[in-house]
Design an enzyme around this catalytic site. Structure first.
Site, mmCIF file in Angstrom:
data_model
loop_
_atom_site.group_PDB
_atom_site.id
_atom_site.type_symbol
_atom_site.label_atom_id
_atom_site.label_comp_id
_atom_site.label_asym_id
_atom_site.label_seq_id
_atom_site.Cartn_x
_atom_site.Cartn_y
_atom_site.Cartn_z
ATOM 1 N N PRO A 224 0.893 -1.261 0.178
ATOM 2 C CA PRO A 224 0.021 0.063 -0.099
ATOM 3 C C PRO A 224 0.804 1.317 0.158
ATOM 4 C CG PRO A 224 -0.171 -1.113 2.014
ATOM 5 C CD PRO A 224 0.817 -1.819 1.286
ATOM 6 N N ASP A 400 5.632 2.729 2.505
ATOM 7 C CA ASP A 400 4.867 1.420 2.797
ATOM 8 C C ASP A 400 3.878 1.848 4.013
ATOM 9 O OD1 ASP A 400 3.622 -0.806 3.303
ATOM 10 O OD2 ASP A 400 5.756 -2.281 2.579
ATOM 11 N N HIS A 401 2.721 1.954 3.593
ATOM 12 C CA HIS A 401 1.885 2.343 4.784
ATOM 13 C C HIS A 401 1.509 1.126 5.822
ATOM 14 C CE1 HIS A 401 -0.782 4.424 7.192
ATOM 15 N NE2 HIS A 401 -1.397 5.155 6.165
ATOM 16 N N ARG A 402 2.031 -0.157 5.539
ATOM 17 C CA ARG A 402 1.840 -1.115 6.415
ATOM 18 C C ARG A 402 2.898 -1.053 7.583
ATOM 19 N NH1 ARG A 402 3.041 -6.206 2.725
ATOM 20 N NH2 ARG A 402 4.740 -4.533 2.037
ATOM 21 N N VAL A 403 3.880 -0.092 7.073
ATOM 22 C CA VAL A 403 4.977 -0.120 8.228
ATOM 23 C C VAL A 403 5.223 1.300 8.633
ATOM 24 C CG1 VAL A 403 7.682 -0.223 8.461
ATOM 25 C CG2 VAL A 403 6.440 -1.904 7.025
#
Lengths: 430, 474
Positions: A224, A400-403
């Protein structure tokens, strides 16, 4: 008619490989796509297939040898219907997959199987038609059941056990690969017949092209991405660059804004450990890196490559500029080693030379961020003494929006903007 | 369909080795099960008219043959006296014990048992006609068809005479004829022919194709055939039965080509030309289930038919028509009904011919490999090198491995010799587990046993069998 089978190109910048085992011996009959030797490169263990059919008349390598791309592996007495197809041969050999995916294979991709809700089938034939269909899956009943339970077609799993036996672990690895895979052939929609609309030409994708396509396709479809746009005042950076460029030249380099940005980015990574990271989705962990390697996107005739400058935190800008110059030259001539392409934590991609402004770079997985640099332009800026001409560079940060959450991404980018605006502490030397 | 919280209603049609395990497994999973079969107890053809009575009789035949062969060992028995009624009684008692035991297991599981013949009314209802003509309606959420198969016939043999037997009548053992013509050299004909030959009948086997046991690897069949040539009167290959007619005290049989010495007169004829699936008269046309030209109900890998609420397993669902295949499918179908992602995907279904010597194989055979153009390497260990075979005075067996050359993985195994049917189980496990020849070679086997022949055949593959010097592999 005899034909030499040579070690095919194995993918980007792999020039040699170690022979793990020779899978055929003299006098053996081999068929097209039969594996003939197993080799190991830094990236992967690969079975090299024969590109034609025939009888092995000579084996030129043995286990433990180091073989260069293009070196003769064995000589085949080719049978008639297995005429070498020189024009397609190069494309027959497949590139190694990008690093970090574990063992890979040179075998053709498995066939797409019918969905679970397939219509009734005839009773299974007692004697299967083709060899692949004839052989049962090389996995125990419990492993086959496990694969079914987690929705993996066990026929598509590559076994890592002796002789290629498939274990539960192999099934898990395959499942993980599937989870991270982008759109596959199954989901790609059929193309229209473009020739209906006008003349077309079809050209094969080169290995580099295919590798890039797979790599960015996977990154774009699984990560993402959030992209932030900012602008940095690089007026002083540019002055310092002009002042110091002769030092770089004296050392054999060319001092560019990119070299300075690389140094700044390494500083930002030190300040924001979550950006100097990779996501281990399987273990639900974030890997924080205690080293500061920065990749630089390089445009070459063959396509994009991303050489890496290691330990940027311990190098001054002149050193970086010299290294960058050398890497860029190697990239253009296709001489980068595998080591020079691995281990980056973040990438810097500078399209300023082509006049680009802001853009949305795709993260070079498994990194979690990438910084895009656009063309710096003189702009009128209100300063303490009114309108001043300042050199303004557009910066684009994808993360990376997950991180990384949006605010943290913004802080990271601000840190870079501030550092570029006040470059005095930057170490050009020492 | 059943409401949430209610038990799933399962109807199983046929209580053979497919149907009764399906019913029992479904009951064990908490389903509401109705089992339908014409017999008073579960068992089906296998227990009533197939595997079990034939093996009982083959054991008796083996005892007779052993007593004859004992002379080689220096032990002489007078010729055996066969009390036919006693033998039949023992066989029937064996069947009664086993089927009665299944009846008890059925009752303990509270499986509802309906004796009779079932017909589908639609995709969720059956009508069962009992032995007395009474009709019962059975509704179900899912049905499993396990109606098995029956002996096939051919027009030339379609003579309505008590002298023409099928396997069911032959197993009834009403008498021991002086002469018997067995039509069909498949496993049923050879097993029953062996029984009658041991009991004193002069047996001729006539087979249409060029060899006994069509489809089985020739090297295995050759060993059996050599012994059968001594035990049986004649084996006529490439020969067809053209006509059968009553003739005085026997049957006059016309063969093509006519055998010069066959005489053409037999007291009885056993027709064993295969089996046909029982897919007729089930009312399947009232559902979306489909039947192939050969009469098999078409299913997917979970054994679900074209009608989503109906499954089919066992002989009626396709080859190989073997009891243990049906039992395996039973489990798959019930698990599928229970919502598990099951599939019938064995790597090796074993097959055993219970002649003397027995022939057993599993996985890929050499014949199949040839036909399918699969490259294999075959390692054969002859039992002449086996100590245990020598102590049994049976050195004519052999054990062979079918191996994938590149991976050295065991793809199949074939055995001929006494006890082959028991020995093959290890081969099935080897193939299913993906064992490599090295695994088998390095597994210690008990000495002195015939099971060592499996380990030794692996040794042959590598050219290192201690008791048999084979050509080393290139």
């Amino acid at each position: 008619m005899t034909t030499d089978i040579k070690l095919p190109e194995l993918g980007e910048n792999i020039e040699e490989a170690d022979v793990l085992s020779v899978l055929v011996s003299e006098g053996d009959q081999v068929f097209k796509d039969d594996p003939i030797i197993e080799i190991e490169t830094e990236k992967a263990t690969i079975e090299v297939p024969s590109f034609l059919e025939g009888t092995v008349s000579r084996v030129a390598v043995s286990a433990g040898d180091t073989v260069e791309v293009g070196q003769v592996i064995l000589t085949l007495d080719a049978s008639e219907d297995g005429e070498p197809q020189a024009s397609t041969r190069e494309e027959e050999s497949r590139p190694a997959e990008p690093a970090g995916r574990g063992v890979t294979t040179a075998e053709p991709p498995p066939e797409v199987t019918a969905p679970a809700s397939s219509p009734p089938i005839a009773p299974p034939p007692h004697i299967p038609a083709s060899e692949e269909g004839a052989l049962p899956v090389f996995a125990s009943p419990s492993t086959r059941t496990f694969a079914r339970e987690i929705g993996v077609d066990v026929r598509q799993v590559r076994g890592s056990g002796p002789g290629g036996r498939i274990s539960d672990e192999d099934v898990k690895l395959h499942s993980r690969t599937l989870a991270f895979a982008g759109p596959t052939a199954e989901t790609v929609r059929p193309l229209p017949d473009f020739s209906e609309f006008g003349p077309i030409e079809r050209i094969p994708m080169s290995r580099v092209r295919r590798t890039i396509a797979e790599h960015v396709g996977q990154a774009a479809s699984t990560i993402p991405h959030v992209t932030l746009f900012e602008s940095a005042d690089v007026t002083e950076v540019e002055e310092m660059r002009s002042r110091n460029k002769s030092k770089s030249e004296a050392a054999g380099g060319k001092l560019t804004i990119t070299a300075i940005v690389i140094k700044v980015v390494a500083g930002a990574l030190e300040a924001f450990p979550m950006v100097n990271a990779s996501l281990d989705a399987k273990r639900r962990e974030i890997v924080l890196k205690r080293y500061f390697h920065v990749g630089v996107a390089a445009d070459t005739d063959r396509g994009l490559v991303v050489p890496v400058i290691r330990d940027v935190d311990r190098k001054n800008i002149i050193d970086i500029s010299v290294e960058l110059t050398k890497l860029a030259a190697k990239a253009r001539s296709g001489k980068l080693s595998l080591g020079e392409l691995q281990g980056g934590n973040i990438a810097v991609t500078n399209l300023g030379g082509l006049g680009t402004g802001h853009f949305t770079p795709i993260i070079n997985a498994p990194d979690v961020a990438i910084l895009g640099v656009g063309r710096a332009e003189l702009r009128p800026v209100y300063g303490e003494s009114g309108l001043e001409p300042r050199l303004i560079a557009p910066l684009s940060l994808s993360f990376d929006h997950r991180v990384i959450d949006g605010a943290d991404g913004a802080r990271f980018l601000h840190w870079i903007v501030d550092a570029l605006g006040k470059p005095q502490p930057l170490a050009f030397e020492g | 369909m059943s409401q949430a919280g209610e038990k799933l209603r399962i109807a199983v049609i046929g209580a053979g080795p497919g149907g009764y395990p399906a019913a029992f497994h479904a009951a064990d999973l908490g389903m509401d099960v109705t089992l339908i079969d014409p017999e008073p107890n579960p068992g089906g053809v296998c227990l009533y008219r197939g595997c079990i009575p034939s093996k009982a009789l083959l054991h008796a035949a083996g005892v007779i043959r052993e007593s004859e062969r004992a002379a080689e060992l220096g032990i002489r028995f007078p010729p055996p006296e066969v009390d036919l009624e006693g033998l039949r009684g023992w066989k029937d008692k064996t069947v009664r014990q086993l089927t009665g035991g299944l009846g008890m297991l059925r009752d303990r599981r509270k499986v509802d048992y309906v004796q009779g013949w079932a017909r589908f009314l639609d995709a969720h209802a059956l009508e069962v006609t009992g032995p007395g003509g009474d009709e019962v309606r059975v509704e179900f959420d899912y049905a499993i068809v396990a109606t098995g198969s029956r002996p096939a016939t051919v027009p030339a043999l379609d003579l309505d005479s008590p002298r023409v037997m099928d396997s069911t009548e032959a197993l009834a053992l009403n008498d021991v004829p002086t002469s018997l013509l067995v039509v069909g050299g498949g496993y049923i004909g050879l097993e029953l022919g062996t029984v009658y030959a041991a009991l004193g009948t002069s047996v001729t086997v006539v087979e249409m194709t060029s060899g006994l046991l069509p489809g089985v690897d020739r090297d295995l069949v050759d060993v059996l055939q050599r012994r059968l040539e001594g035990d049986l009167d004649r084996i006529l290959l490439d020969t067809k039965v053209v006509d059968i007619a009553e003739s005085g005290a026997g049957l006059r049989v016309e063969l093509s080509p006519q055998s010069d010495e066959s005489g053409g007169e037999y007291e009885k004829v056993l027709v064993s030309v295969g089996r046909r699936p029982n897919s007729e008269n089930l009312g399947l046309e009232s559902t979306d289930a489909e039947v192939s030209d050969q009469g098999f109900i078409l299913t997917d890998s979970q054994r679900r038919t074209g009608e989503p609420s109906i499954f089919a397993i066992g002989d009626v669902a396709g080859e190989p028509m073997l009891a243990h295949k049906a039992t395996g499918e039973a489990r798959v179908a019930v698990d599928a009904i229970a919502g598990h992602p099951s599939a019938f995907d064995p790597s090796a279904v074993p097959a055993v011919v219970f002649t003397d010597p027995e022939i057993a194989w599993c996985g890929l055979t050499e014949t199949e490999a040839d036909k399918a153009n699969v490259r294999v390497e075959v390692a054969t260990y002859p039992w002449v090198a086996s100590g245990r075979a020598a102590t049994l005075s049976r050195r004519d067996g052999l054990t062979k491995l079918i191996v994938q050359p590149r991976t050295e993985r065991i793809l199949g195994m074939g055995i001929v010799g006494p006890g082959a049917g028991e020995l093959i189980a290890e081969g099935v496990l080897a193939v299913e587990m993906g064992a490599r020849v090295k695994d088998l070679e390095l597994t210690i086997h008990p000495h002195p046993t015939l099971s060592e022949s499996l380990m030794e055949s692996a040794g042959v593959f590598f050219g290192v069998s201690p008791h048999y010097i084979a050509r080393r592999r290139g």
